[in-house]
Design an enzyme around this catalytic site. Structure first.
Site, PDB file in Angstrom:
ATOM      1  N   GLU A  54     -10.292  -8.116  16.655  1.00  0.00           N
ATOM      2  CA  GLU A  54     -10.926  -9.135  17.478  1.00  0.00           C
ATOM      3  C   GLU A  54     -11.915  -8.531  18.463  1.00  0.00           C
ATOM      4  O   GLU A  54     -13.006  -9.075  18.697  1.00  0.00           O
ATOM      5  CB  GLU A  54      -9.859  -9.923  18.262  1.00  0.00           C
ATOM      6  CG  GLU A  54      -8.872 -10.659  17.376  1.00  0.00           C
ATOM      7  CD  GLU A  54      -7.614  -9.859  17.099  1.00  0.00           C
ATOM      8  OE1 GLU A  54      -6.533 -10.454  17.095  1.00  0.00           O
ATOM      9  OE2 GLU A  54      -7.718  -8.635  16.891  1.00  0.00           O
ATOM     10  N   CYS A  86      -5.396  -8.485  22.742  1.00  0.00           N
ATOM     11  CA  CYS A  86      -6.557  -9.157  22.164  1.00  0.00           C
ATOM     12  C   CYS A  86      -6.715 -10.560  22.728  1.00  0.00           C
ATOM     13  O   CYS A  86      -7.826 -11.101  22.751  1.00  0.00           O
ATOM     14  CB  CYS A  86      -6.422  -9.210  20.649  1.00  0.00           C
ATOM     15  SG  CYS A  86      -6.486  -7.581  19.871  1.00  0.00           S
ATOM     16  N   ALA A 166       2.959  12.002 -28.145  1.00  0.00           N
ATOM     17  CA  ALA A 166       4.076  12.871 -28.511  1.00  0.00           C
ATOM     18  C   ALA A 166       3.861  14.311 -28.067  1.00  0.00           C
ATOM     19  O   ALA A 166       4.818  15.027 -27.761  1.00  0.00           O
ATOM     20  CB  ALA A 166       4.299  12.809 -30.025  1.00  0.00           C
ATOM     21  N   ARG A 186      -6.780   4.324  -4.122  1.00  0.00           N
ATOM     22  CA  ARG A 186      -6.307   5.523  -3.421  1.00  0.00           C
ATOM     23  C   ARG A 186      -6.913   5.659  -2.032  1.00  0.00           C
ATOM     24  O   ARG A 186      -6.310   6.277  -1.153  1.00  0.00           O
ATOM     25  CB  ARG A 186      -6.639   6.769  -4.236  1.00  0.00           C
ATOM     26  CG  ARG A 186      -5.674   7.044  -5.368  1.00  0.00           C
ATOM     27  CD  ARG A 186      -5.983   8.374  -6.023  1.00  0.00           C
ATOM     28  NE  ARG A 186      -5.018   8.716  -7.068  1.00  0.00           N
ATOM     29  CZ  ARG A 186      -5.050   9.834  -7.759  1.00  0.00           C
ATOM     30  NH1 ARG A 186      -6.013  10.733  -7.533  1.00  0.00           N
ATOM     31  NH2 ARG A 186      -4.143  10.072  -8.678  1.00  0.00           N
ATOM     32  N   ASP A 202       0.514  18.432 -15.383  1.00  0.00           N
ATOM     33  CA  ASP A 202      -0.870  17.951 -15.294  1.00  0.00           C
ATOM     34  C   ASP A 202      -1.716  18.618 -14.215  1.00  0.00           C
ATOM     35  O   ASP A 202      -2.937  18.464 -14.234  1.00  0.00           O
ATOM     36  CB  ASP A 202      -0.874  16.440 -15.033  1.00  0.00           C
ATOM     37  CG  ASP A 202      -0.182  15.654 -16.131  1.00  0.00           C
ATOM     38  OD1 ASP A 202      -0.175  16.138 -17.276  1.00  0.00           O
ATOM     39  OD2 ASP A 202       0.340  14.560 -15.833  1.00  0.00           O
TER      40      ASP A 202
END
Length: 334
Positions: A54, A86, A166, A186, A202
């Site tokens: 605000e 506020c 697989a 993200r 990974d």
């Protein structure tokens, strides 16, 4: 002249832009309309210690706020914290009306609507808070209800529920459009959680990046859970973003280590996903389903503690979106 519903949508958009940067404060958005209904100020909560939405919007509006309308995603606060209330700023600006989407559930901050009405301002609670409660304030409101961060389990999988082939390869199951959406998301969360197995398999970077690949201004905390030491030179240990190592397989230990966070995303493999589901700590699932069939490979979730169909962990569909050829399904617990 802008309709009030359009002003509220603009306020929601403003709050969404700062999601992930305001913790532990809520990412609030505010719009100021002048007496003619024209937008003269748009603001969003700044990082802790900075002005609230605000105040930002009123500063932009200046004298044009007098006699106008404030549209806010959360009931204006009425207490002195790091910044003044506020309600004081709104009263001093001379606005005639305030419309807010969600009542403030925090006892020490609540009462803003009452204080504004006492000052002669017309105050209205919005008729449809869902875009806010299911949008940018979802995690903060969850934190107020439960005392812990909101946890989303996010994964990409084939039509037959495989998160990798697989041979273990998984780049890329999802579409370009899905990955772009994920990169944007993200930039708006507080932390990303994976297990040590994902780091070994990974070597993910777990950073938020712009479409051109450059690092975003806001980086979520990278969290690695598990008892194994990380491989030397793992990308999650560089200085591109903060990293927390939680030497435990217990999801509650992760939650305790992220007590300063509002919005947490679990991106770990099947074992981590199963652990969070088994512990009852998944508040939403975002599933990117790709139109491919792998036929073999690891499932998206392992060992969620379900022994028979009556013990299934059930979710309900909140939304479905198309991203290229993929389908993004958002689910919340029944």
């Amino acid at each position: 002249m802008l309709h009030l519903s359009d002003a509220m949508r603009l306020a929601v958009q403003a709050s969404e832009q700062v999601r992930g940067t305001t913790s532990p404060n809520p990412p609030v958005g505010a719009v100021i309309l002048d007496v003619g209904g024209n937008v003269v100020g748009v603001g969003a909560t700044q990082p802790p210690g900075g002005p609230h939405a605000e105040v930002v919007a009123l500063k932009q509006a200046g004298a044009r706020a007098f006699g106008g309308t404030a549209v806010v995603t959360l009931e204006p606060c009425d207490h002195f914290g790091r910044t003044p209330p506020c309600t004081k700023a709104l009263i001093e600006s001379g606005v005639a009306q305030v419309h807010y989407a969600v009542s403030d559930p925090v006892a020490e901050a609540a009462g803003g609507a009452r204080a504004l009405a006492h000052a002669g301002i017309v105050v209205t609670a919005w008729h449809d808070p869902a875009p806010v409660t299911q949008g940018p304030l979802r995690a903060w409101l969850h934190r107020q209800r439960t005392g812990r961060p909101h946890v989303t389990y996010k994964y990409a999988a084939s039509l037959d529920g495989r998160c990798a082939a697989a041979d273990g390869s998984s780049q890329w199951i999802s579409s370009v459009e899905s990955r772009a959406r994920d990169r944007l998301e993200r930039t708006r969360v507080d932390a990303i959680v994976v297990g040590t197995g994902t780091v070994y398999a990974d070597d993910p970077w777990l950073t938020a990046r712009a479409p051109d690949g450059t690092l975003a201004d806001h980086q979520p905390i990278r969290v690695v859970m598990g008892e194994r030491d990380l491989p030397s030179g793992s990308r999650v240990t560089d200085d591109a973003a903060p990293t927390r190592i939680v030497r435990s397989r217990d999801p509650m230990d992760v939650i305790e280590a992220l007590d300063d966070c509002l919005d947490v995303v679990v991106e770990g493999g099947p074992t981590v996903a199963g652990a969070f589901l088994r512990a009852g700590l998944v508040d939403r699932i975002t599933a990117y389903v790709a139109p491919i069939v792998l036929g073999a490979g690891p499932a998206a979730v392992a060992d969620a503690g379900v022994g028979n169909i009556s013990g299934a962990i059930r979710f309900q569909c909140e939304s479905v979106d198309r991203l290229g050829d993929d389908v993004l399904i958002s689910l919340i617990p029944r």
